[in-house]
Design a protein around this motif. Structure first.
Motif, mmCIF file in Angstrom:
data_model
loop_
_atom_site.group_PDB
_atom_site.id
_atom_site.type_symbol
_atom_site.label_atom_id
_atom_site.label_comp_id
_atom_site.label_asym_id
_atom_site.label_seq_id
_atom_site.Cartn_x
_atom_site.Cartn_y
_atom_site.Cartn_z
ATOM 1 N N LYS A 23 0.847 -1.193 0.000
ATOM 2 C CA LYS A 23 0.000 0.000 0.000
ATOM 3 C C LYS A 23 0.873 1.230 0.000
ATOM 4 N N GLU A 65 0.337 3.757 3.507
ATOM 5 C CA GLU A 65 0.168 3.173 4.829
ATOM 6 C C GLU A 65 0.628 4.105 5.942
ATOM 7 N N PRO A 109 -5.323 3.332 -1.511
ATOM 8 C CA PRO A 109 -4.140 2.658 -0.971
ATOM 9 C C PRO A 109 -3.086 2.324 -2.023
#
Length: 161
Positions: free
Chosen positions: A3, A6, A80
């Motif tokens: 991702k 994050e 993401p």
């Protein structure tokens, strides 16, 4: 695939004020402050605009103008996973339109939008600096060159299972 955002924190005006305070004394502080806010939160929250303007003695319109001028600044939270497909001349001549079409089909999203599950965002960009290996694409910060639609399919096949 990892991702991309994050590390981004949830919007917090107190934290934003701290970030701004730490950089406001720099010459030409607007860009460093905005970059730091985006690094902290993943985007430039609407409530950050007046905080930056007040701290730097700028108008809100001036801060918005900077945010809107530079394409790397975001006004909304990112998905993401970030996919950036180059559409500059070198990549165009080597088939980036077909590459983009395939990526849109694979992810079920149009360029400039997010997939229906909100996991992927496709951003058309104009030069990734990888012209010698056109067409190029960046997925979650990793540069991929000499892509074909088939190679793009293989790239996403494992991640989407």
């Amino acid at each position: 695939m990892s991702k991309a955002n994050e590390a981004a924190a949830e919007w917090n005006a107190t934290r934003a004020t701290e970030v701004i305070a730490g950089l406001k004394a720099l010459p030409g502080a607007c860009l460093p402050v905005l970059h730091a806010l985006q690094a902290e939160f993943g985007y430039i929250h609407d409530d950050a605009i007046p905080l930056v303007a007040d701290a730097l003695n700028l108008s809100k319109a001036e801060v918005v103008g900077v945010v809107e001028f530079y394409t790397d600044f975001r006004r909304t939270p990112p998905a993401p996973h970030q996919v950036r497909v180059c559409l500059a001349e070198s990549c165009q001549s080597m088939g980036s339109a077909a590459l983009l079409d395939r990526v849109e089909t694979i992810l079920g999203a149009e360029a400039g939008g997010k997939s229906s599950d909100g996991e992927y965002e496709i951003q058309p960009v104009y030069c990734l600096g990888n012209c010698a290996l056109s067409p190029a694409m960046v997925v979650d910060g990793k540069l991929h060159g000499r892509l074909t639609p088939e190679r793009a399919s293989a790239l996403f096949a494992e991640a989407l299972q």
